[in-house]
Design a protein around this motif. Sequence first.
Motif, mmCIF file in Angstrom:
data_model
loop_
_atom_site.group_PDB
_atom_site.id
_atom_site.type_symbol
_atom_site.label_atom_id
_atom_site.label_comp_id
_atom_site.label_asym_id
_atom_site.label_seq_id
_atom_site.Cartn_x
_atom_site.Cartn_y
_atom_site.Cartn_z
ATOM 1 N N PHE A 149 24.818 111.010 34.869
ATOM 2 C CA PHE A 149 24.144 111.364 33.619
ATOM 3 C C PHE A 149 23.419 112.701 33.749
ATOM 4 N N ASP A 150 22.688 112.894 34.829
ATOM 5 C CA ASP A 150 21.933 114.135 35.032
ATOM 6 C C ASP A 150 22.848 115.353 35.026
ATOM 7 N N ASP A 151 23.948 115.260 35.741
ATOM 8 C CA ASP A 151 24.873 116.390 35.814
ATOM 9 C C ASP A 151 25.523 116.665 34.457
ATOM 10 N N ALA A 183 16.752 104.182 42.954
ATOM 11 C CA ALA A 183 15.693 104.500 42.012
ATOM 12 C C ALA A 183 16.030 105.687 41.137
ATOM 13 N N SER A 184 17.146 106.349 41.432
ATOM 14 C CA SER A 184 17.528 107.499 40.623
ATOM 15 C C SER A 184 17.875 107.069 39.225
ATOM 16 N N PRO A 185 17.567 107.860 38.199
ATOM 17 C CA PRO A 185 17.879 107.458 36.840
ATOM 18 C C PRO A 185 19.360 107.235 36.612
ATOM 19 N N THR A 186 20.176 107.847 37.394
ATOM 20 C CA THR A 186 21.611 107.604 37.242
ATOM 21 C C THR A 186 22.161 106.821 38.393
ATOM 22 N N GLN A 206 15.765 113.006 30.472
ATOM 23 C CA GLN A 206 15.785 112.703 31.907
ATOM 24 C C GLN A 206 14.561 111.890 32.321
ATOM 25 N N GLN A 207 13.404 112.220 31.735
ATOM 26 C CA GLN A 207 12.196 111.448 32.037
ATOM 27 C C GLN A 207 12.321 110.019 31.531
ATOM 28 N N ALA A 208 12.888 109.860 30.344
ATOM 29 C CA ALA A 208 13.076 108.525 29.779
ATOM 30 C C ALA A 208 14.044 107.712 30.636
#
Length: 277
Positions: free
Chosen positions: A81-83, A138-141, A217-219
Amino acid sequence: MNSASSRSRTLKTVGALGMAAATAVLMTGCGQSSDSATSAATSEAAKVVPQKQTTSPSASAQLTEDQQERKKVLDATKVTFDDAATTATGEVAGGKLVDLDLEGVDDDDNDQSPSPTGSGSPTGSASPTGSASPTGSASPTGSASPSGTGTSSPSASPGADGPVWVAEVAEKDGTIHTVRINAVDGKVIEARVDADQDADDKKQTADLLAQATQTPQQAAKVATEKKKGTVTSVGLDDNEGNGVIWQVDVVGSDWKKTTFDVDAKNDTIVREETDKD
């Protein structure tokens, strides 16, 4: 006298031998009876006590159809997702991400289910309900695939080249650009301005973005701190007149989908729902 005594001794000896033989026969008979009784009891017990089940159903057989589809798509996905978010916003000068969704994960829900906030998405398209399952990171993605294998490909992939990230990126005035990104190699497939926007649509999008002080990204980080998993959808929406939210979908290692509504101003979770399918 000597002859009589000899005969008496002989009779006594024969009698003793006879008694010994009879005793041996009786003991042998008792032993056989005991063994037979024990064998019969064991046989009857075997009939009563069921055999222990040694086989178990396969893990895939226990997954619902929706869970199997999520697994297929996420196993094939390499781009997180981040990328995908970074690539999408890079296609629009000064652009801000409004919506990012992994195509092929609960698309039917996205098309048919109303937004949990009761309003449409800022672009006028269906609000992302995304999909929810844990990778344990723990990473968001987390990783692109909760299983971490990334070896199998979906049988019904959204495109010929596999899964696709679909992003909506807004200019400062609210003009939306749709950016499609290959979720396997990260290359941009398409980037275009949405042709069906009017002035009101653009103003609504710009207003929502102006209220959102927290990034998607924070969400996503807030959501995955609550449930470990892979982010498959993030979208900005109105919270029924009570500010704005980022709606984040997370798929866990059990391949279940959890949807979080995260306040776009203070990063608090205002709603959480796990899809039973």
